[in-house]
Enzyme design. Structure first.
Site, mmCIF file in Angstrom:
data_model
loop_
_atom_site.group_PDB
_atom_site.id
_atom_site.type_symbol
_atom_site.label_atom_id
_atom_site.label_comp_id
_atom_site.label_asym_id
_atom_site.label_seq_id
_atom_site.Cartn_x
_atom_site.Cartn_y
_atom_site.Cartn_z
ATOM 1 N N LYS A 189 23.095 -75.299 80.133
ATOM 2 C CA LYS A 189 22.446 -74.428 81.125
ATOM 3 C C LYS A 189 21.538 -73.501 80.319
ATOM 4 O O LYS A 189 21.999 -72.543 79.717
ATOM 5 C CB LYS A 189 23.525 -73.626 81.857
ATOM 6 C CG LYS A 189 23.189 -73.177 83.240
ATOM 7 C CD LYS A 189 21.903 -72.432 83.389
ATOM 8 C CE LYS A 189 21.975 -70.980 83.055
ATOM 9 N NZ LYS A 189 20.669 -70.320 83.049
ATOM 10 N N GLY A 242 25.348 -64.723 74.861
ATOM 11 C CA GLY A 242 24.622 -63.882 75.812
ATOM 12 C C GLY A 242 25.236 -62.499 75.867
ATOM 13 O O GLY A 242 25.875 -62.047 74.914
ATOM 14 N N SER A 243 25.086 -61.863 77.016
ATOM 15 C CA SER A 243 25.508 -60.468 77.141
ATOM 16 C C SER A 243 27.000 -60.351 77.457
ATOM 17 O O SER A 243 27.628 -61.300 77.964
ATOM 18 C CB SER A 243 24.708 -59.813 78.269
ATOM 19 O OG SER A 243 25.018 -60.463 79.485
ATOM 20 N N GLY A 247 29.621 -62.676 79.732
ATOM 21 C CA GLY A 247 30.787 -63.196 79.008
ATOM 22 C C GLY A 247 32.074 -62.915 79.766
ATOM 23 O O GLY A 247 32.953 -63.778 79.894
ATOM 24 N N GLU A 265 29.901 -65.517 72.225
ATOM 25 C CA GLU A 265 29.113 -64.819 71.203
ATOM 26 C C GLU A 265 28.283 -63.793 71.962
ATOM 27 O O GLU A 265 27.341 -64.153 72.670
ATOM 28 C CB GLU A 265 28.161 -65.785 70.493
ATOM 29 C CG GLU A 265 28.830 -66.887 69.702
ATOM 30 C CD GLU A 265 29.565 -66.373 68.491
ATOM 31 O OE1 GLU A 265 29.366 -65.204 68.098
ATOM 32 O OE2 GLU A 265 30.376 -67.133 67.949
ATOM 33 N N CYS A 300 20.383 -60.958 68.108
ATOM 34 C CA CYS A 300 21.729 -60.428 68.337
ATOM 35 C C CYS A 300 22.221 -59.604 67.156
ATOM 36 O O CYS A 300 22.890 -58.600 67.329
ATOM 37 C CB CYS A 300 22.693 -61.557 68.628
ATOM 38 S SG CYS A 300 22.717 -62.794 67.334
ATOM 39 N N GLU A 399 23.569 -51.604 73.439
ATOM 40 C CA GLU A 399 22.594 -52.541 72.883
ATOM 41 C C GLU A 399 21.295 -52.481 73.695
ATOM 42 O O GLU A 399 21.321 -52.589 74.913
ATOM 43 C CB GLU A 399 23.157 -53.961 72.967
ATOM 44 C CG GLU A 399 22.243 -55.003 72.378
ATOM 45 C CD GLU A 399 22.791 -56.414 72.562
ATOM 46 O OE1 GLU A 399 23.229 -56.747 73.672
ATOM 47 O OE2 GLU A 399 22.758 -57.178 71.585
HETATM 48 P P1 NAD Z 1 22.557 -62.988 79.597
HETATM 49 O O1 NAD Z 1 24.013 -62.790 79.409
HETATM 50 O O2 NAD Z 1 21.885 -62.274 80.691
HETATM 51 O O3 NAD Z 1 22.247 -64.546 79.819
HETATM 52 C C1 NAD Z 1 22.749 -65.518 78.941
HETATM 53 C C2 NAD Z 1 22.866 -66.838 79.682
HETATM 54 O O4 NAD Z 1 23.839 -66.684 80.708
HETATM 55 C C3 NAD Z 1 21.584 -67.286 80.370
HETATM 56 O O5 NAD Z 1 21.449 -68.672 80.237
HETATM 57 C C4 NAD Z 1 21.831 -66.903 81.806
HETATM 58 O O6 NAD Z 1 21.118 -67.693 82.712
HETATM 59 C C5 NAD Z 1 23.320 -67.142 81.941
HETATM 60 N N1 NAD Z 1 23.942 -66.411 83.041
HETATM 61 C C6 NAD Z 1 23.512 -65.301 83.683
HETATM 62 N N2 NAD Z 1 24.365 -64.958 84.673
HETATM 63 C C7 NAD Z 1 25.368 -65.855 84.653
HETATM 64 C C8 NAD Z 1 26.561 -66.028 85.405
HETATM 65 N N3 NAD Z 1 26.886 -65.209 86.402
HETATM 66 N N4 NAD Z 1 27.385 -67.062 85.082
HETATM 67 C C9 NAD Z 1 27.085 -67.894 84.063
HETATM 68 N N5 NAD Z 1 25.967 -67.794 83.332
HETATM 69 C C10 NAD Z 1 25.108 -66.785 83.606
HETATM 70 O O7 NAD Z 1 21.903 -62.663 78.183
HETATM 71 P P2 NAD Z 1 20.367 -62.714 77.768
HETATM 72 O O8 NAD Z 1 19.686 -61.541 78.361
HETATM 73 O O9 NAD Z 1 19.813 -64.075 78.009
HETATM 74 O O10 NAD Z 1 20.488 -62.562 76.184
HETATM 75 C C11 NAD Z 1 20.664 -61.346 75.564
HETATM 76 C C12 NAD Z 1 22.100 -61.125 75.148
HETATM 77 O O11 NAD Z 1 22.546 -62.208 74.323
HETATM 78 C C13 NAD Z 1 22.259 -59.901 74.291
HETATM 79 O O12 NAD Z 1 23.418 -59.189 74.656
HETATM 80 C C14 NAD Z 1 22.408 -60.460 72.885
HETATM 81 O O13 NAD Z 1 23.046 -59.628 71.966
HETATM 82 C C15 NAD Z 1 23.172 -61.690 73.135
HETATM 83 N N6 NAD Z 1 23.041 -62.622 72.006
HETATM 84 C C16 NAD Z 1 24.129 -62.816 71.194
HETATM 85 C C17 NAD Z 1 24.035 -63.676 70.090
HETATM 86 C C18 NAD Z 1 25.225 -63.943 69.187
HETATM 87 O O14 NAD Z 1 25.198 -64.897 68.408
HETATM 88 N N7 NAD Z 1 26.288 -63.161 69.256
HETATM 89 C C19 NAD Z 1 22.828 -64.334 69.834
HETATM 90 C C20 NAD Z 1 21.725 -64.088 70.676
HETATM 91 C C21 NAD Z 1 21.864 -63.237 71.774
#
Ligand code: NAD
Length: 495
Positions: A189, A242-243, A247, A265, A300, A399
């Site tokens: 996804k 992601g965020s 998570g 992550e 990240c 963040e």
């Molecule tokens: P996000 O959590 O908004 O989205 C991440 C993914 O989750 C996207 O594909 C999104 O479509 C999906 N998503 C959104 N809502 C969802 C739901 N209800 N159920 C399932 N999936 C859903 O994050 P973002 O804005 O795309 O990315 C930024 C975040 O990612 C920051 O917090 C950053 O620190 C983190 N990040 C972490 C790492 C790491 O390795 N730890 C690496 C890169 C980014």
């Protein structure tokens, strides 16, 4: 490295309407709906992606399960999987120019960084796990003589992969490659604002000989497709980057459905700590500026909290400001620029909200703080530094995921450790010191998945990446990541 000429040709490529990638072919979304793809370079739409829904996720999971049961991948010899994945890595490398420019048009990362961090890194990751998989052995347990205890390592089944928009190919490959190498079938996804490269990746995998259904990509909104994947009863694991809030939802989805395992992550607020005896303050300042401002801070592990020991504070800040002023912000497809666009207009607004709050709370703006290059229609932000940041301020705790650095002073090592560990996160960190003992004490004292010493970033595929505390659990990269995608099965045999 890619040439400016190649970039100029590729930046004009028509992309058009993209489908979903299910069972080895592009298909339309069940609803026929689509989402526009807007480039942060100029704010204009240049493609569209299919707006998938729960029915599409179901189609993809069914296809993955069917492929898994059939066994032409899951039960194939590791040598066969290695061959196909090696070909896949070669194809990604061959198409590196195309993938890099496509990704930059989608998410605005400066091309110099994107080229290495996206297709080249993804190809390296795929090759690494291809090479690893025929070296993974089962075990014979040290049992009594009248029994034989065998420990088999088997694929989990269907793995869901959900990734963010900052480096979709690199982060996607960190999960897709070990999952595939281990024999799993995968449903990806992609992030809604940067889906294009992952769709292309799936086509290249198919071209390399990956059987239909082994790798599927369903685009769409996170709250719809991501949720459907998280809740699906026939998905065995979700690997997520992601965020934090999303998570948490994934853990809930797992609890409400089939208890699928979830690897998270998440975000960070990583401390970058400069001691007075840092070996080269100027170099430390240059690397620190890159460590927060490259890819407009959308990394990240970005060193978003800078802690500087008082004795060198003024000198270091002077070097940091000079290094920051030298960074050229602009068109991410111009090789001369160091920093590209913020990924979307919404993200830019969010960043500016952090700037306003930091000012209200009494931090002092040293440079930046505003939108740039408005005339382009794109989303650009000046690298921003605040000093006099205190622990109670939002900028010290939350963040931003943008080019905004908060600076604090410290006097002693104990104070540096206390400040470093004072957020809910624990992803990355750095220590700058010439003293070996200080360096080793800090490596032990800092609660983070990664502690850099006299450098920032750049850790390669051979070492794990992941966080502690609310930065998540589970590790990407290295041989340790393979274990996440392998199930242990015991055979207990009476002799
Ligand atoms: P996000 O959590 O908004 O989205 C991440 C993914 O989750 C996207 O594909 C999104 O479509 C999906 N998503 C959104 N809502 C969802 C739901 N209800 N159920 C399932 N999936 C859903 O994050 P973002 O804005 O795309 O990315 C930024 C975040 O990612 C920051 O917090 C950053 O620190 C983190 N990040 C972490 C790492 C790491 O390795 N730890 C690496 C890169 C980014």
């Amino acid at each position: 490295m890619i040439s400016q000429n190649a970039i100029e040709t590729l930046r004009k490529t028509e992309i058009g309407a993209q489908g979903l990638f299910i069972d080895g072919v592009q298909v339309e979304a069940t609803s026929g709906a689509s989402l526009p793809v807007t480039s942060p370079i100029d704010g204009r739409p240049f493609a569209s992606i299919a707006d998938g829904n729960a029915a599409d996720i179901n189609r993809a999971v069914k296809s993955a399960r069917k492929a898994f049961e059939k066994g032409s991948w899951s039960r194939a010899t590791p040598a066969f999987r290695k061959k196909v994945l090696t070909k896949f890595a070669e194809l990604v490398e061959k198409h590196a120019d195309e993938l890099a420019v496509l990704g930059v048009r989608d998410n605005g990362t400066e091309i110099g960084m994107a080229y290495k961090a996206e297709p080249l890194s993804a190809a390296g990751t795929i090759r690494y796990y291809a090479e690893a998989i025929d070296k993974v052995y089962g075990e014979i347990a040290p049992t009594a003589e009248n029994v034989l205890g065998l420990i088999h390592k088997e694929p989990l089944g269907v793995v869901g992969v959900i990734v963010p928009w900052n480096f979709p190919l690199m982060i996607g490959a960190w999960k897709i490659a070990p999952a595939l190498a281990a024999g799993n079938c995968v449903v990806v996804k992609p992030p809604e604002i940067a889906s294009l490269t992952l769709l292309r990746l799936a086509e290249l995998a198919s071209e390399a000989g990956l059987p239909a259904g082994v790798l599927n990509v369903v685009t769409g909104r996170g709250a719809v497709t991501g949720e459907a994947l998280g809740l699906h009863m026939d998905v065995d694991a979700i690997a997520f980057t992601g965020s934090g809030p999303v998570g948490r939802r994934l853990l809930e989805y797992s609890a409400r459905s089939n208890l699928k395992r979830v690897f998270l992550e998440l975000g960070g607020k990583s401390p970058n700590i400069v001691f007075a005896d840092a070996p080269d303050l100027k170099q430390a300042a240059v690397v620190s500026a890159n460590g927060i401002f490259r890819n407009s801070g959308q990394v990240c592990v970005a060193g978003s909290r800078l802690l500087v020991q008082s004795a060198v504070y003024d000198r270091f800040m002077d070097e940091l400001l000079q290094a920051t002023m030298r960074l050229k912000v602009g068109d991410p497809l111009d090789l001369a620029n160091d920093v590209g666009a913020v990924s979307s207009a919404e993200q830019l607004d969010k960043n500016l909200g952090f700037v306003a709050r930091a000012t209200e709370e009494g931090a002092r703006l040293v440079t930046g703080g505003q939108r740039m290059l408005t005339e382009t229609g794109g989303s650009y932000m000046a690298p921003t530094i605040f000093e006099n940041v205190t622990q109670d301020m939002q900028l010290a705790r939350e963040e931003v995921f943008g080019p905004v650095l908060g600076v604090m002073r410290f006097e002693t090592e104990e104070e540096a450790v206390r400040l470093a560990n004072s957020t809910v996160y624990g992803l990355a960190s750095a220590v700058w010191t010439a003293n070996l003992s200080t360096a080793h004490r800090m490596v032990r004292a800092i609660n983070a998945g990664v502690v850099h010493v006299n450098t920032y970033g750049g850790a390669d595929i051979t070492v794990p990446l992941g966080g502690v505390k609310q930065s998540g659990f589970g590790r990407d990269k290295s041989l340790h990541a393979l274990e996440k995608y392998l199930e242990l099965k015991t055979a207990w045999i009476a002799l």
